[in-house]
Design a protein around this motif. Structure first.
Motif, PDB file in Angstrom:
ATOM      1  N   ARG A   1       0.817  -1.217   0.000  1.00  0.00           N
ATOM      2  CA  ARG A   1       0.000   0.000   0.000  1.00  0.00           C
ATOM      3  C   ARG A   1       0.853   1.270   0.000  1.00  0.00           C
ATOM      4  NH1 ARG A   1      -4.156  -0.278   3.099  1.00  0.00           N
ATOM      5  NH2 ARG A   1      -4.014  -2.519   3.469  1.00  0.00           N
ATOM      6  N   HIS A   2       2.140   1.155   0.293  1.00  0.00           N
ATOM      7  CA  HIS A   2       3.029   2.319   0.268  1.00  0.00           C
ATOM      8  C   HIS A   2       3.709   2.506  -1.083  1.00  0.00           C
ATOM      9  CE1 HIS A   2       2.384   2.365   4.534  1.00  0.00           C
ATOM     10  NE2 HIS A   2       3.041   1.247   4.731  1.00  0.00           N
ATOM     11  N   PHE A   3       3.692   1.473  -1.934  1.00  0.00           N
ATOM     12  CA  PHE A   3       4.434   1.509  -3.193  1.00  0.00           C
ATOM     13  C   PHE A   3       3.785   2.496  -4.161  1.00  0.00           C
ATOM     14  CE2 PHE A   3       5.495  -0.026  -7.462  1.00  0.00           C
ATOM     15  CZ  PHE A   3       6.870  -0.107  -7.367  1.00  0.00           C
ATOM     16  N   ILE A   4       4.617   3.344  -4.784  1.00  0.00           N
ATOM     17  CA  ILE A   4       4.132   4.328  -5.753  1.00  0.00           C
ATOM     18  C   ILE A   4       4.586   3.955  -7.148  1.00  0.00           C
ATOM     19  CG2 ILE A   4       4.139   6.769  -6.407  1.00  0.00           C
ATOM     20  CD1 ILE A   4       4.683   7.409  -3.438  1.00  0.00           C
ATOM     21  N   GLY A   5       5.870   3.646  -7.297  1.00  0.00           N
ATOM     22  CA  GLY A   5       6.372   3.176  -8.585  1.00  0.00           C
ATOM     23  C   GLY A   5       7.091   4.238  -9.380  1.00  0.00           C
ATOM     24  N   GLU A   6       6.485   5.403  -9.525  1.00  0.00           N
ATOM     25  CA  GLU A   6       7.119   6.468 -10.301  1.00  0.00           C
ATOM     26  C   GLU A   6       8.085   7.289  -9.458  1.00  0.00           C
ATOM     27  OE1 GLU A   6       4.028  10.092 -10.347  1.00  0.00           O
ATOM     28  OE2 GLU A   6       3.187   8.196 -11.037  1.00  0.00           O
ATOM     29  N   LYS A   7       8.039   7.117  -8.135  1.00  0.00           N
ATOM     30  CA  LYS A   7       8.944   7.811  -7.232  1.00  0.00           C
ATOM     31  C   LYS A   7       9.031   7.005  -5.938  1.00  0.00           C
ATOM     32  CE  LYS A   7       5.263  10.848  -5.539  1.00  0.00           C
ATOM     33  NZ  LYS A   7       4.804  12.258  -5.380  1.00  0.00           N
ATOM     34  N   PRO A   8      10.012   7.317  -5.088  1.00  0.00           N
ATOM     35  CA  PRO A   8      10.134   6.547  -3.840  1.00  0.00           C
ATOM     36  C   PRO A   8       8.909   6.717  -2.952  1.00  0.00           C
ATOM     37  CG  PRO A   8      12.152   7.762  -4.290  1.00  0.00           C
ATOM     38  CD  PRO A   8      11.135   8.256  -5.271  1.00  0.00           C
ATOM     39  N   CYS A   9       8.641   5.697  -2.150  1.00  0.00           N
ATOM     40  CA  CYS A   9       7.554   5.789  -1.184  1.00  0.00           C
ATOM     41  C   CYS A   9       8.015   6.673  -0.011  1.00  0.00           C
ATOM     42  CB  CYS A   9       7.141   4.409  -0.683  1.00  0.00           C
ATOM     43  SG  CYS A   9       8.319   3.653   0.467  1.00  0.00           S
ATOM     44  N   LYS A  10       7.149   6.858   0.956  1.00  0.00           N
ATOM     45  CA  LYS A  10       7.470   7.770   2.056  1.00  0.00           C
ATOM     46  C   LYS A  10       8.625   7.278   2.917  1.00  0.00           C
ATOM     47  CE  LYS A  10       3.920   5.944   5.226  1.00  0.00           C
ATOM     48  NZ  LYS A  10       2.727   6.303   6.030  1.00  0.00           N
TER      49      LYS A  10
ATOM     50  N   LYS B   1      11.375   5.903   1.657  1.00  0.00           N
ATOM     51  CA  LYS B   1      12.615   6.113   0.900  1.00  0.00           C
ATOM     52  C   LYS B   1      13.494   4.865   0.872  1.00  0.00           C
ATOM     53  CE  LYS B   1      11.605  10.541   0.431  1.00  0.00           C
ATOM     54  NZ  LYS B   1      11.200  11.114  -0.861  1.00  0.00           N
ATOM     55  N   ARG B   2      12.864   3.716   0.718  1.00  0.00           N
ATOM     56  CA  ARG B   2      13.611   2.458   0.682  1.00  0.00           C
ATOM     57  C   ARG B   2      13.238   1.689  -0.564  1.00  0.00           C
ATOM     58  NH1 ARG B   2      15.312   0.042   5.997  1.00  0.00           N
ATOM     59  NH2 ARG B   2      15.461  -1.799   4.698  1.00  0.00           N
ATOM     60  N   LEU B   3      14.189   0.845  -1.026  1.00  0.00           N
ATOM     61  CA  LEU B   3      13.829  -0.132  -2.040  1.00  0.00           C
ATOM     62  C   LEU B   3      13.059  -1.269  -1.378  1.00  0.00           C
ATOM     63  CD1 LEU B   3      17.082  -0.233  -4.191  1.00  0.00           C
ATOM     64  CD2 LEU B   3      14.972   1.026  -4.630  1.00  0.00           C
ATOM     65  N   CYS B   4      12.344  -2.020  -2.182  1.00  0.00           N
ATOM     66  CA  CYS B   4      11.378  -2.974  -1.635  1.00  0.00           C
ATOM     67  C   CYS B   4      12.015  -4.201  -0.979  1.00  0.00           C
ATOM     68  CB  CYS B   4      10.426  -3.439  -2.739  1.00  0.00           C
ATOM     69  SG  CYS B   4       9.384  -2.122  -3.416  1.00  0.00           S
ATOM     70  N   LYS B   5      13.133  -4.638  -1.489  1.00  0.00           N
ATOM     71  CA  LYS B   5      13.717  -5.876  -0.996  1.00  0.00           C
ATOM     72  C   LYS B   5      14.051  -5.786   0.491  1.00  0.00           C
ATOM     73  CE  LYS B   5      17.309  -9.313  -1.880  1.00  0.00           C
ATOM     74  NZ  LYS B   5      18.501  -9.666  -2.673  1.00  0.00           N
ATOM     75  N   ASP B   6      13.499  -6.717   1.259  1.00  0.00           N
ATOM     76  CA  ASP B   6      13.719  -6.807   2.709  1.00  0.00           C
ATOM     77  C   ASP B   6      13.241  -5.559   3.464  1.00  0.00           C
ATOM     78  OD1 ASP B   6      14.952  -9.326   2.363  1.00  0.00           O
ATOM     79  OD2 ASP B   6      16.876  -8.364   1.956  1.00  0.00           O
ATOM     80  N   CYS B   7      12.320  -4.810   2.893  1.00  0.00           N
ATOM     81  CA  CYS B   7      11.823  -3.596   3.562  1.00  0.00           C
ATOM     82  C   CYS B   7      10.933  -3.981   4.737  1.00  0.00           C
ATOM     83  CB  CYS B   7      11.046  -2.727   2.588  1.00  0.00           C
ATOM     84  SG  CYS B   7      10.345  -1.238   3.363  1.00  0.00           S
ATOM     85  N   PRO B   8      11.225  -3.475   5.925  1.00  0.00           N
ATOM     86  CA  PRO B   8      10.406  -3.824   7.099  1.00  0.00           C
ATOM     87  C   PRO B   8       9.022  -3.164   7.081  1.00  0.00           C
ATOM     88  CG  PRO B   8      12.023  -2.159   7.708  1.00  0.00           C
ATOM     89  CD  PRO B   8      12.342  -2.562   6.290  1.00  0.00           C
ATOM     90  N   HIS B   9       8.798  -2.227   6.159  1.00  0.00           N
ATOM     91  CA  HIS B   9       7.532  -1.518   6.101  1.00  0.00           C
ATOM     92  C   HIS B   9       6.571  -2.116   5.078  1.00  0.00           C
ATOM     93  CE1 HIS B   9       9.450   1.511   8.582  1.00  0.00           C
ATOM     94  NE2 HIS B   9      10.404   1.641   7.683  1.00  0.00           N
ATOM     95  N   TYR B  10       6.940  -3.244   4.477  1.00  0.00           N
ATOM     96  CA  TYR B  10       6.071  -3.877   3.488  1.00  0.00           C
ATOM     97  C   TYR B  10       4.700  -4.160   4.095  1.00  0.00           C
ATOM     98  CZ  TYR B  10       4.119  -7.587   0.546  1.00  0.00           C
ATOM     99  OH  TYR B  10       3.292  -8.364  -0.236  1.00  0.00           O
TER     100      TYR B  10
END
Length: 375
Positions: A13-22, A24-33
């Protein structure tokens, strides 16, 4: 380049795609997934009051799904009011660009609670595992999409059922149409910070004490005949509120009611405050939310008051009081003529339903509500 260098969690729900999410992390191993879970699209375009009370579905949907993501598409007129509604993850205005986007997505559940063609046609084109509410038949007519929606569908066709037999509120009707279990929560609304500041400045600039102010919402929209009370009786009520109750009457309305309220003020025997209709809808909601109580017809203002738990006396003419659920102290008042309700757009009766609501009836109801508040 190794395939696992970049991973995109497209369902977050945080992923935007055209710019970083709030974060500011890449998706791999992101604790906010945070996966969306059950994706629900609600199509409820109009009218503004009905859109507001449809938000009572949001807490029920949250209870029914352990994890969900709600997209709601609505008309521009209701968009600003829904911005403050908790439980909507993505709010979209009804326009070509947003329709194109929605037609490219997939949903688990699509809910349509409008019967007009642009809404029912849209639900037919949406890709969803399940659809509930109303859709469009091959002949261009509205139809129920699920068995539970049949009762709500029939209410629009059977005057005897709608006017006399039905005792369910709107909230109960739409919950039944979606087969959502209770208990239901009342719909609510909290104006934005800037709107709250506008209301603060409005009352302060006029030296008005909100706790001693009774709002008189004089308009009711142009669609149905005799939804608004008589102007001369609003004027007499304003004088009584000021002279007998020692409270301040405040004439409420939008730009459409500006001339009407000026005429009512001219009929009054003493001073009366006037909102003058120079506010937007969210600012108007903030004014309503400050009131000690409000006298209104079945209107958007009524819904704004009920959503903010403002004690309200609601005067009913051609529409159905049984579909309205109060949210705290208040009264639903109708004259009880044999022809009520009727939902007619025109009426040639001189002693019509709103004229039959006397000044004394309204005075008594106002006293009863104030006494309940003071008890």
């Amino acid at each position: 380049m190794p395939e696992d260098v970049f991973v995109a969690q497209l369902d977050c729900r945080h992923f935007i795609g055209e710019k970083p999410c709030k974060y500011k992390r890449l998706c791999k191993d992101c604790p906010h997934y945070d996966p969306m879970g059950t994706r629900i699209l609600i199509i409820k375009l109009a009218a503004v009051g009905d859109v507001m009370r449809t938000t009572s579905l949001l807490p029920s949907l949250q209870k029914a799904h352990s994890r969900l993501h709600v997209t709601w598409i609505t008309d521009k007129s209701a968009y600003e009011l829904l911005l403050a509604s908790p439980g909507i993850d993505r709010l979209m205005s009804y326009n070509l660009e947003n329709l194109q986007q929605l037609l490219s997505e997939e949903f688990d559940l699509c809910i349509c609670l409008d019967k007009e063609p642009r809404a029912t046609a849209l639900v037919q084109k949406i890709t969803a595992k399940e659809k509930k509410g109303f859709g469009l038949s091959q002949w261009g007519t509205p139809m129920p999409l699920n068995p539970e929606a049949a009762y709500a569908y029939r209410l629009g066709l059977d005057d005897d059922l709608k006017f006399h037999k039905n005792q369910l509120t709107y909230q109960e009707i739409i919950h039944g149409a979606l087969d959502l279990p209770g208990p239901m929560e009342a719909y609510s609304f909290k104006p934005t910070g800037p709107a709250q500041s506008y209301a603060d400045e409005f009352f302060s600039a006029r030296g008005l004490n909100p706790d001693k102010t009774i709002g008189l919402n004089t308009g009711a929209g142009p669609i149905f005949a005799h939804k608004a009370w008589l102007p001369e009786r609003f004027a007499a009520l304003a004088d009584w509120i000021r002279d007998q109750l020692g409270l301040t009457p405040l004439l409420l309305g939008g730009p459409v009611e500006r001339e009407l309220n000026q005429g009512i003020a001219a009929m009054c025997q003493g001073p009366v405050a006037d909102s003058r209709g120079k506010h937007d809808l969210v600012q108007f909601a903030a004014l309503v939310g400050r009131l000690r109580m409000m006298v209104t017809s079945d209107s958007v203002a009524m819904h704004l008051a009920l959503a903010q738990k403002v004690p309200s006396l609601v005067l009913f003419g051609s529409t159905c009081p049984q579909e309205i659920q109060l949210n705290g102290p208040g009264r639903l008042l109708r004259a009880g003529l044999d022809c009520q309700p009727c939902y007619k757009r025109t009426c040639d009766l001189s002693e019509h339903c709103m004229a039959a609501i006397s000044l004394d009836m309204v005075k008594k109801a106002v006293r009863d509500i104030l006494a309940e508040l003071d008890s």
